[in-house]
Design a protein around this motif. Structure first.
Motif, PDB file in Angstrom:
ATOM      1  N   ASN A 172     -70.976 -54.178  21.185  1.00 44.61           N
ATOM      2  CA  ASN A 172     -70.587 -54.489  19.706  1.00 44.61           C
ATOM      3  C   ASN A 172     -70.514 -55.886  19.665  1.00 44.61           C
ATOM      4  OD1 ASN A 172     -70.519 -53.404  16.854  1.00 44.61           O
ATOM      5  ND2 ASN A 172     -68.518 -54.135  17.382  1.00 44.61           N
ATOM      6  N   TRP A 210     -72.152 -50.614   7.101  1.00 43.60           N
ATOM      7  CA  TRP A 210     -70.500 -49.449   7.825  1.00 43.60           C
ATOM      8  C   TRP A 210     -70.419 -48.535   7.183  1.00 43.60           C
ATOM      9  CZ3 TRP A 210     -69.307 -49.477  12.083  1.00 43.60           C
ATOM     10  CH2 TRP A 210     -68.172 -48.972  12.804  1.00 43.60           C
ATOM     11  N   TYR A 239     -64.542 -47.665   3.377  1.00 42.47           N
ATOM     12  CA  TYR A 239     -65.944 -48.451   3.124  1.00 42.47           C
ATOM     13  C   TYR A 239     -67.767 -47.149   2.979  1.00 42.47           C
ATOM     14  CZ  TYR A 239     -64.598 -51.936   6.003  1.00 42.47           C
ATOM     15  OH  TYR A 239     -64.293 -53.265   6.738  1.00 42.47           O
TER      16      TYR A 239
HETATM   17  C1  BG6 Z   1     -66.457 -54.296  12.515  1.00 42.61           C
HETATM   18  C2  BG6 Z   1     -66.482 -53.537  13.876  1.00 42.61           C
HETATM   19  O1  BG6 Z   1     -65.750 -55.596  12.913  1.00 42.61           O
HETATM   20  O2  BG6 Z   1     -66.347 -54.070  10.984  1.00 42.61           O
HETATM   21  C3  BG6 Z   1     -66.432 -52.352  12.956  1.00 42.61           C
HETATM   22  O3  BG6 Z   1     -68.104 -54.016  14.418  1.00 42.61           O
HETATM   23  C4  BG6 Z   1     -65.509 -52.884  11.792  1.00 42.61           C
HETATM   24  O4  BG6 Z   1     -65.975 -51.224  14.515  1.00 42.61           O
HETATM   25  C5  BG6 Z   1     -65.641 -53.237  11.470  1.00 42.61           C
HETATM   26  O5  BG6 Z   1     -64.760 -50.852  11.668  1.00 42.61           O
HETATM   27  C6  BG6 Z   1     -65.373 -52.778   9.670  1.00 42.61           C
HETATM   28  O6  BG6 Z   1     -64.024 -53.360  10.059  1.00 42.61           O
HETATM   29  P1  BG6 Z   1     -62.647 -52.910   9.639  1.00 42.61           P
HETATM   30  O7  BG6 Z   1     -61.868 -53.904  10.616  1.00 42.61           O
HETATM   31  O8  BG6 Z   1     -62.726 -52.948   7.973  1.00 42.61           O
HETATM   32  O9  BG6 Z   1     -62.852 -51.527   9.931  1.00 42.61           O
END
Ligand code: BG6
Length: 480
Positions: A178, A426, A443
């Motif tokens: 990832n 996400w 999210y």
């Molecule tokens: C990406 C990752 O960086 O973004 C996830 O693959 C991550 O694991 C996502 O959760 C969102 O970032 P954050 O820091 O807001 O959770």
């Protein structure tokens, strides 16, 4: 709102998560301690800390996640109601090989993913799987020095072989590491642990060199695993996973343009190697000038060429901007200090620049450079949500973010001819933030009643964006 575009038949709409951010059950079913288990909580002003093992009195939000480990059947029902065609998650390496260097895998861990995948498939949702998503065995960090050690290539290959064989017929789309290119931020101990499995104090000499060696070992491991996967099942599609934040020049000053070009090269050489099979010419020259020694053998070079990925998965949240400075005539890009604000875009509460056009730009850029199908495996808006007494959440800001980004994605496909496999927003269900460890940075289309300390009923409820995204999927992207 009706728009003029529609995605091709068979387009994979879905959602994305990662094991360590939602499963919880950090010690269940024989699971070992992962690197995520030693990261404390933080917030937007306080970075997460990496502790020396699991310490009493510290708060480790990944230990409980949102208890998906026990509650996934109810969550899968909700994904099915959304109309998901696919669901991206990762396999926690520590459930399969708790320490990473065992001879035999842990059957309880393998069974957990068998059951999860069967449940998804029962609902016509295909699992899309990342092999390593910020969650490798901590033991490999303390005993072997993380990815700087070439032995990890063997451990990772064994892990991949085990799950490729076990889940044959259940999974088609895989990704190796990832956001492999997050290692660009090598001067942050959090990122260095999360992406390179290297545990050092801030300011330790040689961190950049360590990162390059670790990253090289990872791209070699990835290439080996691509070849192995194809031997195990020729139907397997095995991709890279790149964190795409295009880096713009602040002005049309040629020096800013050169700085932005070098910044893009520095952030995306990972994709060049994984998709094109070789290092771009500028990088060995950069290593030479900066006295950085990376052990790259002829055999490695062959492996990289023979193990090019089938597609490029990527996350897209934001764009970056940079500018040249007089004290940096060689245009060395250091991500922690060379980014500036873009006056043309707004920011989220966490300072992430909101730039839908940047998504179309990125898709074109990757398409022309790597000539591989693309898969948007993360995109979304982390925001503070307010749950009303009846459980509803009015997240029109999230709907707007998705509307604007999906529209640009559709233009890239319909107008620019980009070959796109699917789109998995996400954190389709609220989960623990990777960068801050908060629950407050949400999210999801599905709200989870839980706070930053893990308190709450864990009840799931639908946000307004739930029905909106459900209709987007139903109309195959025609109605946004
Ligand atoms: C990406 C990752 O960086 O973004 C996830 O693959 C991550 O694991 C996502 O959760 C969102 O970032 P954050 O820091 O807001 O959770």
């Amino acid at each position: 709102m009706t728009e003029q575009y529609k995605m091709p038949e068979g387009f994979l709409w879905g959602g994305a998560v990662a094991a360590h951010q939602l499963e919880g059950g950090w010690q269940e079913g024989g699971k070992g301690v992962s690197i995520a288990d030693v990261m404390t909580s933080g917030d937007k002003d306080h970075p997460r800390r990496v502790t020396d093992g699991v310490k009493q009195g510290e708060v480790y939000p990944n230990h409980w996640g949102i208890d998906f480990y026990h509650r996934y059947p109810g969550d899968v029902e909700l994904f099915a109601e959304l109309g998901f065609k696919c669901f991206r998650t990762s396999i926690a390496w520590t459930r399969i090989f708790p320490n990473g260097d065992e001879d035999e895998p842990n059957e309880a861990g393998l069974k957990f993913y068998d059951d999860l995948f069967d449940d998804l498939l029962k609902h016509d949702i295909q699992p899309v799987i990342t092999l390593s998503h910020f969650e490798m065995p901590y033991h490999l960090v303390t005993e072997y020095g993380g990815w700087t050690n070439k032995k990890l290539i063997g451990f990772f290959t064994k892990f991949a072989e085990t799950v490729f064989k076990r889940y044959k017929g259940k999974v088609k789309y895989w990704m190796t590491f990832n956001e492999i290119n997050n290692q660009t931020t090598w001067d942050s101990p959090h990122h260095l642990l999360q992406d390179s499995a290297i545990k050092v104090e801030e300011g330790t000499p040689g961190m950049e060199e360590m990162m390059y060696q670790a990253a090289h070992n990872e791209v070699v491991a990835s290439a080996k695993v691509v070849q192995l996967g194809h031997q195990i099942d020729p139907e397997y599609q095995i991709g890279a996973m790149i964190a795409m934040c295009p880096i713009y020049p602040l002005t049309a000053n040629p020096k800013d343009i050169m700085m932005a070009e070098r910044a893009m090269q520095t952030r995306y050489w990972f994709g060049d190697v994984q998709a094109n099979g070789e290092y771009p010419s500028w990088l060995p020259k950069y290593w030479e000038r900066n006295n950085i020694h990376v052990d790259v053998t002829d055999e490695d070079r062959k492996t990289l060429m023979d193990g090019r990925v089938d597609y490029v998965g990527f996350s897209y949240y934001m764009s970056f901007t940079t500018k040249a400075t007089d004290d940096n005539p060689d245009y060395v890009y250091t991500e922690s200090k060379d980014l500036v604000d873009n006056p043309y875009v707004e920011k989220s509460d966490w300072g992430w620049q909101i730039d839908p056009v940047g998504l179309r730009y990125s898709m074109n850029w990757m398409n022309d450079r790597w000539h591989k199908p693309l898969f948007i495996v993360e995109n979304g808006f982390g925001a503070y949500d307010k749950k009303e007494n009846d459980g509803s959440v009015h997240d029109d800001y999230r709907v707007k973010y998705f509307h604007d980004h999906i529209l640009e994605m559709e233009k890239a496909v319909a107008l620019d001819g980009v070959d796109l496999i699917g789109y998995t927003p996400w954190g389709c269900i609220d989960l623990v933030s990777a960068s801050t460890g908060e629950m407050a940075k949400r999210y999801g289309f599905i709200y989870v009643d839980e706070d930053d300390l893990g308190h709450g009923s864990l009840e799931r409820s639908k946000k307004d964006s739930f029905a909106w995204y459900q209709n987007v999927i139903k109309t195959n992207g025609a109605e946004l």
